[in-house]
Design a protein around this motif. Structure first.
Motif, short mmCIF file in Angstrom:
data_model
loop_
_atom_site.label_atom_id
_atom_site.label_comp_id
_atom_site.label_asym_id
_atom_site.label_seq_id
_atom_site.Cartn_x
_atom_site.Cartn_y
_atom_site.Cartn_z
N UNK A 125 0.84 -1.18 0.00
CA UNK A 125 0.00 0.00 0.00
C UNK A 125 0.88 1.24 0.00
N UNK A 126 0.46 2.25 -0.73
CA UNK A 126 1.23 3.49 -0.81
C UNK A 126 1.02 4.32 0.45
N UNK A 127 1.81 5.36 0.54
CA UNK A 127 1.67 6.21 1.72
C UNK A 127 0.46 7.14 1.56
N UNK A 130 -5.68 14.68 1.55
CA UNK A 130 -6.80 14.78 0.62
C UNK A 130 -7.32 16.21 0.49
N UNK A 131 -6.84 17.11 1.31
CA UNK A 131 -7.23 18.52 1.21
C UNK A 131 -6.31 19.31 0.29
N UNK A 132 -5.28 18.66 -0.20
CA UNK A 132 -4.37 19.27 -1.17
C UNK A 132 -4.65 18.66 -2.53
N UNK A 149 -1.01 11.99 -7.39
CA UNK A 149 -1.16 10.56 -7.10
C UNK A 149 -2.05 9.89 -8.15
N UNK A 150 -3.13 10.55 -8.52
CA UNK A 150 -4.02 9.97 -9.52
C UNK A 150 -3.34 9.90 -10.89
N UNK A 201 -10.56 8.05 -2.52
CA UNK A 201 -9.59 8.12 -1.42
C UNK A 201 -10.30 7.82 -0.12
N UNK A 202 -9.62 7.07 0.74
CA UNK A 202 -10.18 6.79 2.06
C UNK A 202 -10.04 8.03 2.93
N UNK A 203 -10.67 8.00 4.09
CA UNK A 203 -10.59 9.13 5.02
C UNK A 203 -9.16 9.36 5.49
N UNK A 204 -8.35 8.30 5.50
CA UNK A 204 -6.95 8.41 5.93
C UNK A 204 -6.05 8.92 4.82
N UNK A 205 -6.56 9.01 3.58
CA UNK A 205 -5.77 9.53 2.47
C UNK A 205 -5.16 8.48 1.57
N UNK A 206 -5.61 7.25 1.68
CA UNK A 206 -5.09 6.18 0.82
C UNK A 206 -5.93 6.08 -0.44
#
Length: 170
Positions: free
Chosen positions: A1-3, A7-9, A16-17, A143-148
């Motif tokens: 899994x990536x780091x 998600x606010x940036x 990433x996309x 994206x998940x809430x954690x930013x993944x």
């Protein structure tokens, strides 16, 4: 899994996309092509070659003997620079992926953009017939809430957009 990503940036999310597009499209049967990159390199190397020739003849010969050659080289440099500018501005635009299917039946170019402060990733899918589908991807859907990045959700979204593009052809 990536780091995880902030998600606010939107610029980080967009990066990433963009980086994950080749992998997602490879899973859908596309192979990345580098035609635009090759063309840009050809123009850039031509500019460098003209500059190198100009420098070389300026150092090797007397100034009065090469004035006309230098004028031609400066003109060529100018024309190639304008071509390079035009290529980046109007041909390449914001294309982040160019590819074709393994059997060569379908080709696709994907351009992306974002507007700072809006949680949307704008994507333009263009096929070889110049048919287009422009879509906006809400960031919180892939994206998940954690930013993944949830690549399976992104894959499904890209698959839906390609299906819409195929339906437009008919």
């Amino acid at each position: 899994m990536s780091k995880p990503v902030n998600v606010y940036s939107i610029s980080q999310v967009s990066q990433v996309l963009n980086e994950s597009l080749p992998g997602v499209l490879a899973r859908l049967g596309y192979t990345e092509t580098f035609e635009l990159v090759d063309q840009k390199l050809l123009i850039g190397y031509s500019i460098a070659l003209v500059a190198a020739v100009s420098f070389f003849i300026d150092k090797r010969f007397v100034h009065d003997d090469i004035v006309h050659y230098q004028q031609v080289l400066v003109g060529a440099y100018f024309v190639l620079s304008v071509i390079f500018w035009y290529f980046k501005k109007y041909v390449e635009k914001s294309v982040v992926y160019s590819g074709k299917t393994k059997n060569g039946n379908a080709t696709i170019k994907i351009s992306t953009a974002y507007e700072e402060g809006k949680p949307q990733y704008s994507v333009m899918f263009t096929d070889k017939d110049k048919k287009r589908v422009e879509s906006k991807l809400e960031i919180n859907t892939v994206f998940s809430a954690e930013g993944y990045l949830q690549t399976d959700l992104f894959l499904e979204w890209v698959k839906q957009q390609l299906a819409t593009l195929d339906n437009k052809k008919q």
